[in-house]
Design a protein around this motif. Structure first.
Motif, PDB file in Angstrom:
ATOM      1  N   GLY A 100     -30.356  27.229  31.400  1.00  0.00           N
ATOM      2  CA  GLY A 100     -29.816  28.503  30.949  1.00  0.00           C
ATOM      3  C   GLY A 100     -28.397  28.372  30.429  1.00  0.00           C
ATOM      4  N   PHE A 101     -27.639  29.441  30.644  1.00  0.00           N
ATOM      5  CA  PHE A 101     -26.310  29.541  30.040  1.00  0.00           C
ATOM      6  C   PHE A 101     -25.295  30.053  31.054  1.00  0.00           C
ATOM      7  N   ASN A 102     -24.077  29.593  30.898  1.00  0.00           N
ATOM      8  CA  ASN A 102     -22.960  30.166  31.643  1.00  0.00           C
ATOM      9  C   ASN A 102     -22.520  31.453  30.932  1.00  0.00           C
ATOM     10  N   ILE A 103     -22.495  32.567  31.649  1.00  0.00           N
ATOM     11  CA  ILE A 103     -22.147  33.852  31.033  1.00  0.00           C
ATOM     12  C   ILE A 103     -20.794  34.381  31.503  1.00  0.00           C
ATOM     13  N   GLY A 104     -20.102  33.624  32.343  1.00  0.00           N
ATOM     14  CA  GLY A 104     -18.784  34.065  32.791  1.00  0.00           C
ATOM     15  C   GLY A 104     -18.205  33.136  33.838  1.00  0.00           C
ATOM     16  N   THR A 105     -16.901  32.932  33.758  1.00  0.00           N
ATOM     17  CA  THR A 105     -16.187  32.106  34.732  1.00  0.00           C
ATOM     18  C   THR A 105     -14.882  32.803  35.072  1.00  0.00           C
ATOM     19  N   ARG A 106     -14.584  32.905  36.354  1.00  0.00           N
ATOM     20  CA  ARG A 106     -13.372  33.625  36.749  1.00  0.00           C
ATOM     21  C   ARG A 106     -12.813  33.033  38.037  1.00  0.00           C
TER      22      ARG A 106
END
Length: 360
Positions: A286-292
């Motif tokens: 899949g995909f990374n949709i956010g990093t915080r």
């Protein structure tokens, strides 16, 4: 945590809306039935008027005697009275059935027949036929139950411990807290029986939102460097909290093994996994949709909360291996990212999770 809470609130809201709509529809049905009770007496009395008028006409034309006319009128009145009693009883029973089952009752038109009231005037054999009653027809929209249902679906929830394996180091040497780093996963899966005559092997596929959290040790936090690298550095102040989180949208696929119980009737055949042990092995992509990153610390007596949303040079593509085992919908679950957490890192780190999974 706020994003996880938001997704849970959305799911709960959808469930409540669906329940509210179903409750509202069921209440509307009950209200309609109560209105029909009021119209039953009026309909039967109107029909009786036409029957009395027809009998009076025959008497006026000397087709029947006065005694015969009185008997016919009495029979018609008794018939209409019984019709009122029986029709109201049917409606009362239907209301009671709906209320007792909160509206979840199979309607007649979802089975074999549909019904309608038909009223007319004249002779039965002519164009002006007098008809009054209930007409039962074959329902063209009837849906037969599927005899052999091969695909099922589940809501998937998983929660547990999260961490990272650093190349050349053991998990004990991880720079992230073992107990403080956690993950949460929420998604939907479809289970499809692979072979026609046995349910021992299933192919499961779906989608999931993964929230992988890491809490650095030793008062450290994640820093993006000018050379495109990311590394842990010691913070200038005493940290009350340091948390780094990666949010992913992935599409898991598993081959699932295990026995099941078969039940067969004339109309359907089903396999049940209730109280059965099962094992699933597979992977996801899949995909990374956010990093915080979230930091909490005290600065000159003031509590400071920093929420930093950046890429931190994390990989955009997510892929890994996963497996689970357990009984019914209560499963031990492990997943491991084959992709490194950070792109072009000098020392690679791979996310790993261990926890419990619930197939609901």
């Amino acid at each position: 945590m706020r994003t996880i809470t938001m997704y849970l609130i959305v799911l709960l809201t959808l469930f409540l809306v669906q329940s509210s709509v179903a409750q509202e529809d069921y209440q509307k049905t009950v209200d309609i039935l109560k209105e029909q009770k009021l119209s039953v007496t009026r309909q039967e009395k109107e029909a009786l008027k036409f029957e009395i008028a027809a009998i009076t006409k025959k008497l006026a034309n000397a087709e029947i005697t006065q005694e015969e006319a009185d008997n016919l009128k009495m029979e018609a009145a008794e018939k209409r009275a019984l019709n009122i009693e029986d029709r109201i009883a049917i409606i009362n029973n239907k209301i009671a059935l709906l209320e007792r089952n909160n509206g979840e009752v199979k309607e007649l038109d979802t089975l074999n027949y549909k019904f309608a009231f038909q009223i007319g005037f004249g002779d039965d054999d002519g164009d002006d036929a007098k008809l009054f009653g209930i007409r039962l027809n074959e329902n063209p929209n009837r849906r037969e139950p599927i005899y052999d249902r091969r695909t099922y679906s589940d809501l998937v929830l998983a929660v547990g411990l999260n961490n990272a394996i650093v190349d050349g180091q053991s998990l004990n040497d991880s720079p992230y807290k073992i107990g403080g780093s956690r993950f949460f996963e929420m998604g939907w899966q479809w289970r499809n029986r692979v072979f026609k005559n046995t349910n021992f092997l299933r192919f499961n596929y779906g989608f999931s939102f993964q929230f992988n959290g890491l809490k650095p040790k030793d008062n450290q936090y994640l820093v993006s460097l000018d050379n495109g690298q990311s590394e842990l550095q010691e913070f200038d102040y005493e940290l009350d909290k340091s948390k780094f989180r990666m949010d992913n949208l992935v599409f898991p696929m598993h081959f699932e093994f295990g026995p099941s119980k078969q039940s067969t009737s004339e109309k359907k055949m089903r396999y049940s996994l209730k109280n059965q042990f099962r094992v699933g092995v597979g992977g996801y992509g899949g995909f990374n949709i956010g990093t915080r990153q979230k930091l909490k610390y005290n600065l000159d007596g003031d509590n400071v909360k920093d929420k930093l949303k950046r890429s931190y040079n994390t990989n955009d593509l997510i892929y890994g291996l996963s497996a689970y085992a357990g009984v019914d919908g209560f499963l031990l679950y492990v997943k491991y990212d084959l992709n490194p957490i950070f792109k072009d890192a000098v020392v690679e780190q791979h996310n790993i999770s261990l926890g419990l999974r619930f197939d609901l």
